[in-house]
Design a protein around this motif. Sequence first.
Motif, PDB file in Angstrom:
ATOM      1  N   UNK A   1     -37.521 -16.032   9.037  1.00  0.00           N
ATOM      2  CA  UNK A   1     -38.269 -16.635   7.825  1.00  0.00           C
ATOM      3  C   UNK A   1     -39.579 -16.071   7.350  1.00  0.00           C
ATOM      4  N   UNK A   2     -39.875 -16.515   6.142  1.00  0.00           N
ATOM      5  CA  UNK A   2     -41.277 -15.992   5.665  1.00  0.00           C
ATOM      6  C   UNK A   2     -41.019 -15.129   4.632  1.00  0.00           C
TER       7      UNK A   2
ATOM      8  N   UNK B   1     -42.080 -14.513  12.477  1.00  0.00           N
ATOM      9  CA  UNK B   1     -41.256 -15.625  12.395  1.00  0.00           C
ATOM     10  C   UNK B   1     -39.899 -15.574  12.536  1.00  0.00           C
ATOM     11  N   UNK B   2     -39.493 -14.778  13.541  1.00  0.00           N
ATOM     12  CA  UNK B   2     -37.968 -14.779  13.794  1.00  0.00           C
ATOM     13  C   UNK B   2     -37.729 -15.718  15.210  1.00  0.00           C
ATOM     14  N   UNK B   3     -36.524 -15.920  15.199  1.00  0.00           N
ATOM     15  CA  UNK B   3     -36.038 -16.848  16.299  1.00  0.00           C
ATOM     16  C   UNK B   3     -34.674 -16.081  16.619  1.00  0.00           C
TER      17      UNK B   3
ATOM     18  N   UNK C   1     -40.381 -12.130   4.300  1.00  0.00           N
ATOM     19  CA  UNK C   1     -39.195 -11.089   4.348  1.00  0.00           C
ATOM     20  C   UNK C   1     -37.967 -11.699   5.061  1.00  0.00           C
ATOM     21  N   UNK C   2     -37.525 -12.949   4.707  1.00  0.00           N
ATOM     22  CA  UNK C   2     -36.460 -13.399   5.553  1.00  0.00           C
ATOM     23  C   UNK C   2     -35.142 -12.462   5.716  1.00  0.00           C
ATOM     24  N   UNK C   3     -34.464 -12.477   6.906  1.00  0.00           N
ATOM     25  CA  UNK C   3     -33.341 -11.561   7.070  1.00  0.00           C
ATOM     26  C   UNK C   3     -32.791 -12.329   8.415  1.00  0.00           C
ATOM     27  N   UNK C   4     -31.459 -11.926   8.504  1.00  0.00           N
ATOM     28  CA  UNK C   4     -30.602 -12.377   9.374  1.00  0.00           C
ATOM     29  C   UNK C   4     -29.979 -11.212  10.433  1.00  0.00           C
ATOM     30  N   UNK C   5     -29.829 -11.378  11.511  1.00  0.00           N
ATOM     31  CA  UNK C   5     -28.973 -10.456  12.246  1.00  0.00           C
ATOM     32  C   UNK C   5     -28.189 -10.720  13.376  1.00  0.00           C
ATOM     33  N   UNK C   6     -27.262  -9.939  13.885  1.00  0.00           N
ATOM     34  CA  UNK C   6     -26.410 -10.372  15.030  1.00  0.00           C
ATOM     35  C   UNK C   6     -26.611  -8.917  15.933  1.00  0.00           C
TER      36      UNK C   6
ATOM     37  N   UNK D   1     -33.165 -12.119   1.078  1.00  0.00           N
ATOM     38  CA  UNK D   1     -33.746 -11.962  -0.413  1.00  0.00           C
ATOM     39  C   UNK D   1     -33.251 -10.385  -0.650  1.00  0.00           C
ATOM     40  N   UNK D   2     -33.139  -9.215  -0.398  1.00  0.00           N
ATOM     41  CA  UNK D   2     -33.271  -8.124  -0.685  1.00  0.00           C
ATOM     42  C   UNK D   2     -31.702  -7.655  -0.995  1.00  0.00           C
TER      43      UNK D   2
END
Length: 173
Positions: free
Chosen positions: A121-122, A101-103, A124-129, A150-151
């Motif tokens: 998303x999903x 679920x990553x873009x 275990x949602x996370x963001x990154x650069x 979330x964590x």
Amino acid sequence: MPAPRHLALVAIVLASTALASNTPLNVKPGAWELTLRTTMNGNPIPAASLAQMSPEQRTKIQAAMQARSGKTTSRVFKECLTAADLKNPDTFGKNGDDDEGCRTTVISESPTQRKLRMVCTGDNPHTGTGTISAPSQTQMTGVIDIIGTATGAKIHIEESGRWLGANCAGIKD
């Protein structure tokens, strides 16, 4: 946020997305040796996943994550990048989408540097650069930072790659 065993995959996906963009990095196809240095702070495993574990499993996992937090681990592996891989935007997972679920979006690009943003998303949602650089046709470097939505856990990945040669014999993808 990716579990520790998936950190190398995240780095490869970001680097591969960079290679799969409209303006490929100016690197040679062939065999590459990649080194990932990963530092994690906090526990990247979501509370919902921990809640599904037995108390013994949860305690063991939390202790392992705490022991690893703030420490850098290294992994070295080989990857084969063909000329077609470097030109084909679909080679690395539907233009930046992966199975979790990553873009991944290209923020800026040139033949020597690519800046990326990842949103997952999903469960275990996370963001990154990330920034992937190609200082020469035979070298790649990168820095990737991931934050668990979330964590609150943070993962910092530094990668370096060196071209081994045009022949990919013996390298399994």
